[in-house]
Design a protein around this motif. Structure first.
Motif, PDB file in Angstrom:
ATOM      1  N   ARG A 172      -1.588   9.026   1.078  1.00 16.58           N
ATOM      2  CA  ARG A 172      -2.759   8.435   0.436  1.00 16.58           C
ATOM      3  C   ARG A 172      -3.994   9.190   0.895  1.00 16.58           C
ATOM      4  O   ARG A 172      -4.278   9.207   2.083  1.00 16.58           O
ATOM      5  CB  ARG A 172      -2.902   6.968   0.849  1.00 16.58           C
ATOM      6  N   PRO A 173      -4.737   9.776  -0.024  1.00 16.19           N
ATOM      7  CA  PRO A 173      -5.845  10.661   0.357  1.00 16.19           C
ATOM      8  C   PRO A 173      -6.893   9.919   1.198  1.00 16.19           C
ATOM      9  O   PRO A 173      -7.630   9.085   0.697  1.00 16.19           O
ATOM     10  CB  PRO A 173      -6.420  11.115  -0.987  1.00 16.19           C
ATOM     11  N   GLY A 174      -6.940  10.243   2.486  1.00 13.60           N
ATOM     12  CA  GLY A 174      -7.936   9.670   3.396  1.00 13.60           C
ATOM     13  C   GLY A 174      -7.860   8.165   3.544  1.00 13.60           C
ATOM     14  O   GLY A 174      -8.738   7.543   4.120  1.00 13.60           O
TER      15      GLY A 174
ATOM     16  N   GLU B 177      12.491   6.628 -11.515  1.00 13.63           N
ATOM     17  CA  GLU B 177      12.327   5.504 -12.439  1.00 13.63           C
ATOM     18  C   GLU B 177      10.832   5.277 -12.730  1.00 13.63           C
ATOM     19  O   GLU B 177      10.431   5.047 -13.869  1.00 13.63           O
ATOM     20  CB  GLU B 177      12.923   4.248 -11.802  1.00 13.63           C
ATOM     21  N   ILE B 178      10.025   5.358 -11.682  1.00 13.73           N
ATOM     22  CA  ILE B 178       8.581   5.141 -11.845  1.00 13.73           C
ATOM     23  C   ILE B 178       7.983   6.237 -12.734  1.00 13.73           C
ATOM     24  O   ILE B 178       7.210   5.953 -13.652  1.00 13.73           O
ATOM     25  CB  ILE B 178       7.878   5.118 -10.465  1.00 13.73           C
ATOM     26  N   ASP B 179       8.385   7.480 -12.486  1.00 11.73           N
ATOM     27  CA  ASP B 179       7.822   8.590 -13.255  1.00 11.73           C
ATOM     28  C   ASP B 179       8.378   8.661 -14.668  1.00 11.73           C
ATOM     29  O   ASP B 179       7.788   9.283 -15.546  1.00 11.73           O
ATOM     30  CB  ASP B 179       8.060   9.920 -12.528  1.00 11.73           C
TER      31      ASP B 179
ATOM     32  N   SER C 279       0.861  -1.185   0.000  1.00 14.20           N
ATOM     33  CA  SER C 279       0.000   0.000   0.000  1.00 14.20           C
ATOM     34  C   SER C 279       0.889   1.223   0.000  1.00 14.20           C
ATOM     35  O   SER C 279       1.863   1.289   0.739  1.00 14.20           O
ATOM     36  CB  SER C 279      -0.864   0.035   1.254  1.00 14.20           C
ATOM     37  N   GLY C 280       0.575   2.171  -0.849  1.00 11.96           N
ATOM     38  CA  GLY C 280       1.361   3.392  -0.905  1.00 11.96           C
ATOM     39  C   GLY C 280       2.537   3.312  -1.854  1.00 11.96           C
ATOM     40  O   GLY C 280       3.355   4.219  -1.910  1.00 11.96           O
ATOM     41  N   ALA C 281       2.623   2.223  -2.631  1.00  8.28           N
ATOM     42  CA  ALA C 281       3.738   2.099  -3.580  1.00  8.28           C
ATOM     43  C   ALA C 281       3.549   3.006  -4.793  1.00  8.28           C
ATOM     44  O   ALA C 281       4.495   3.271  -5.522  1.00  8.28           O
ATOM     45  CB  ALA C 281       3.874   0.638  -4.027  1.00  8.28           C
TER      46      ALA C 281
ATOM     47  N   VAL D 219      -3.899  -5.806 -13.077  1.00  4.62           N
ATOM     48  CA  VAL D 219      -4.407  -6.105 -11.742  1.00  4.62           C
ATOM     49  C   VAL D 219      -3.751  -5.158 -10.743  1.00  4.62           C
ATOM     50  O   VAL D 219      -2.557  -5.261 -10.444  1.00  4.62           O
ATOM     51  CB  VAL D 219      -4.159  -7.573 -11.346  1.00  4.62           C
ATOM     52  N   ASP D 220      -4.548  -4.206 -10.250  1.00  2.00           N
ATOM     53  CA  ASP D 220      -4.094  -3.242  -9.252  1.00  2.00           C
ATOM     54  C   ASP D 220      -4.468  -3.764  -7.867  1.00  2.00           C
ATOM     55  O   ASP D 220      -5.543  -3.485  -7.342  1.00  2.00           O
ATOM     56  CB  ASP D 220      -4.729  -1.872  -9.527  1.00  2.00           C
ATOM     57  N   ALA D 221      -3.563  -4.583  -7.329  1.00  2.00           N
ATOM     58  CA  ALA D 221      -3.699  -5.129  -5.979  1.00  2.00           C
ATOM     59  C   ALA D 221      -2.268  -5.277  -5.485  1.00  2.00           C
ATOM     60  O   ALA D 221      -1.338  -5.096  -6.284  1.00  2.00           O
ATOM     61  CB  ALA D 221      -4.414  -6.485  -6.018  1.00  2.00           C
TER      62      ALA D 221
HETATM   63  N1  LIG Z   1       4.671   8.844  -9.030  1.00  2.00           N
HETATM   64  C1  LIG Z   1       4.403   9.480  -7.884  1.00  2.00           C
HETATM   65  N2  LIG Z   1       5.015  10.652  -7.582  1.00  2.00           N
HETATM   66  C2  LIG Z   1       4.752  11.301  -6.431  1.00  2.00           C
HETATM   67  N3  LIG Z   1       3.883  10.847  -5.501  1.00  2.00           N
HETATM   68  C3  LIG Z   1       3.263   9.691  -5.738  1.00  2.00           C
HETATM   69  C4  LIG Z   1       3.487   8.942  -6.939  1.00  2.00           C
HETATM   70  N4  LIG Z   1       2.730   7.825  -6.896  1.00  2.00           N
HETATM   71  C5  LIG Z   1       2.082   7.878  -5.727  1.00  2.00           C
HETATM   72  N5  LIG Z   1       2.383   8.997  -5.027  1.00  2.00           N
HETATM   73  C6  LIG Z   1       1.855   9.383  -3.694  1.00  2.00           C
HETATM   74  O1  LIG Z   1       1.600   8.206  -2.968  1.00  2.00           O
HETATM   75  C7  LIG Z   1       0.216   8.127  -2.634  1.00  2.00           C
HETATM   76  C8  LIG Z   1      -0.242   6.676  -2.755  1.00  2.00           C
HETATM   77  O2  LIG Z   1      -0.232   6.279  -4.132  1.00  2.00           O
HETATM   78  P1  LIG Z   1      -1.208   5.160  -4.679  1.00  2.00           P
HETATM   79  O3  LIG Z   1      -1.059   5.168  -6.158  1.00  2.00           O
HETATM   80  O4  LIG Z   1      -2.565   5.332  -4.110  1.00  2.00           O
HETATM   81  O5  LIG Z   1      -0.524   3.849  -4.072  1.00  2.00           O
HETATM   82  P2  LIG Z   1      -1.081   2.362  -4.042  1.00  2.00           P
HETATM   83  O6  LIG Z   1      -2.173   2.250  -5.058  1.00  2.00           O
HETATM   84  O7  LIG Z   1       0.111   1.504  -4.387  1.00  2.00           O
HETATM   85  O8  LIG Z   1      -1.517   2.144  -2.645  1.00  2.00           O
HETATM   86  C9  LIG Z   1      -0.478   9.057  -3.605  1.00  2.00           C
HETATM   87  O9  LIG Z   1      -1.655   9.588  -3.047  1.00  2.00           O
HETATM   88  C10 LIG Z   1       0.567  10.128  -3.837  1.00  2.00           C
HETATM   89  O10 LIG Z   1       0.517  11.095  -2.816  1.00  2.00           O
END
Ligand SMILES: Nc1ncnc2c1ncn2[C@@H]1O[C@H](COP(=O)(O)OP(=O)(O)O)[C@@H](O)[C@H]1O
Ligand SMILES: [Mg+2]
Length: 171
Positions: free
Chosen positions: A120-122, A160-162, A17-19, A77-79
């Motif tokens: 993570r928003p809320g 790398e992700i971006d 979570s938060g990846a 698959v987003d899990a």
């Molecule tokens: N590429 C990114 N660059 C900057 N912040 C990010 C990025 N991806 C995610 N975040 C931050 O991390 C939080 C969680 O991301 P999220 O995509 O919901 O993760 P997951 O789905 O893996 O739990 C987002 O609300 C944002 O604030």
């Protein structure tokens, strides 16, 4: 970095979570291509964190994946996909219809996962749970190369992700 993605493919996002899995999915794929366990829990229980809805959510997830793959639709698959058995079941669905499986691992530093999770928003997940998931992630990342996927990509930094450009090939 360019990520050549076979189309169709079954894409497994792997990370705690938060990846940034959902953010990544939203950025690179159509909403209808993404099957999210959080969204299905919310659909069933009006709460994406209601773990009592998980069994039903994952049954639905498997049904949707199977129906999409039967139509040769690219499916993401987003899990967390941190359990080898769960990954194996999903991959088997794709192999049955001859569709390649691509695993994308999100393997950042612990601090970044925890910071992202806090943003993570809320929807922050308990920090102890994230730490446990990070442990399972490291183990998963070690195993992914031997799980028989068409491609394994492991992303290790936000840059790398971006910096990923997804390019679909085939069809
Ligand atoms: N590429 C990114 N660059 C900057 N912040 C990010 C990025 N991806 C995610 N975040 C931050 O991390 C939080 C969680 O991301 P999220 O995509 O919901 O993760 P997951 O789905 O893996 O739990 C987002 O609300 C944002 O604030
Ligand atoms: Mg998510």
């Amino acid at each position: 970095m360019r990520l050549a993605l076979p189309d169709p493919a079954l894409v497994l996002l792997v990370g705690p979570s938060g990846a940034g899995k959902s953010t990544f999915a939203l950025r690179h794929f159509r909403p209808t291509e993404v099957v999210s366990s959080d969204e299905l829990r919310a659909r069933i229980a009006d709460d994406p964190d209601d773990q009592s809805a998980s069994a039903d959510a994952f049954r639905l997830l498997a049904l949707i994946v199977a129906a999409r793959l039967a139509r040769r639709r690219l499916t993401v698959v987003d899990a967390t996909n941190l359990a080898a058995a769960g990954r194996r079941r999903l991959a088997a669905q794709a192999r049955r219809v001859g569709i390649p499986v691509v695993a994308i691992g999100f393997d950042m530093a612990d601090d970044l996962f925890l910071a992202y999770n806090r943003r993570r928003p809320g929807r922050q997940v308990d920090e102890g749970i994230v730490r446990d998931q990070i442990g399972r992630l490291r183990e998963s990342v070690g195993r992914l190369p031997s799980e028989g996927y068409a491609k394994v990509v492991v992303l290790r930094t936000p840059a790398e992700i971006d910096g990923i450009r997804v390019e679909r090939v085939g069809g």
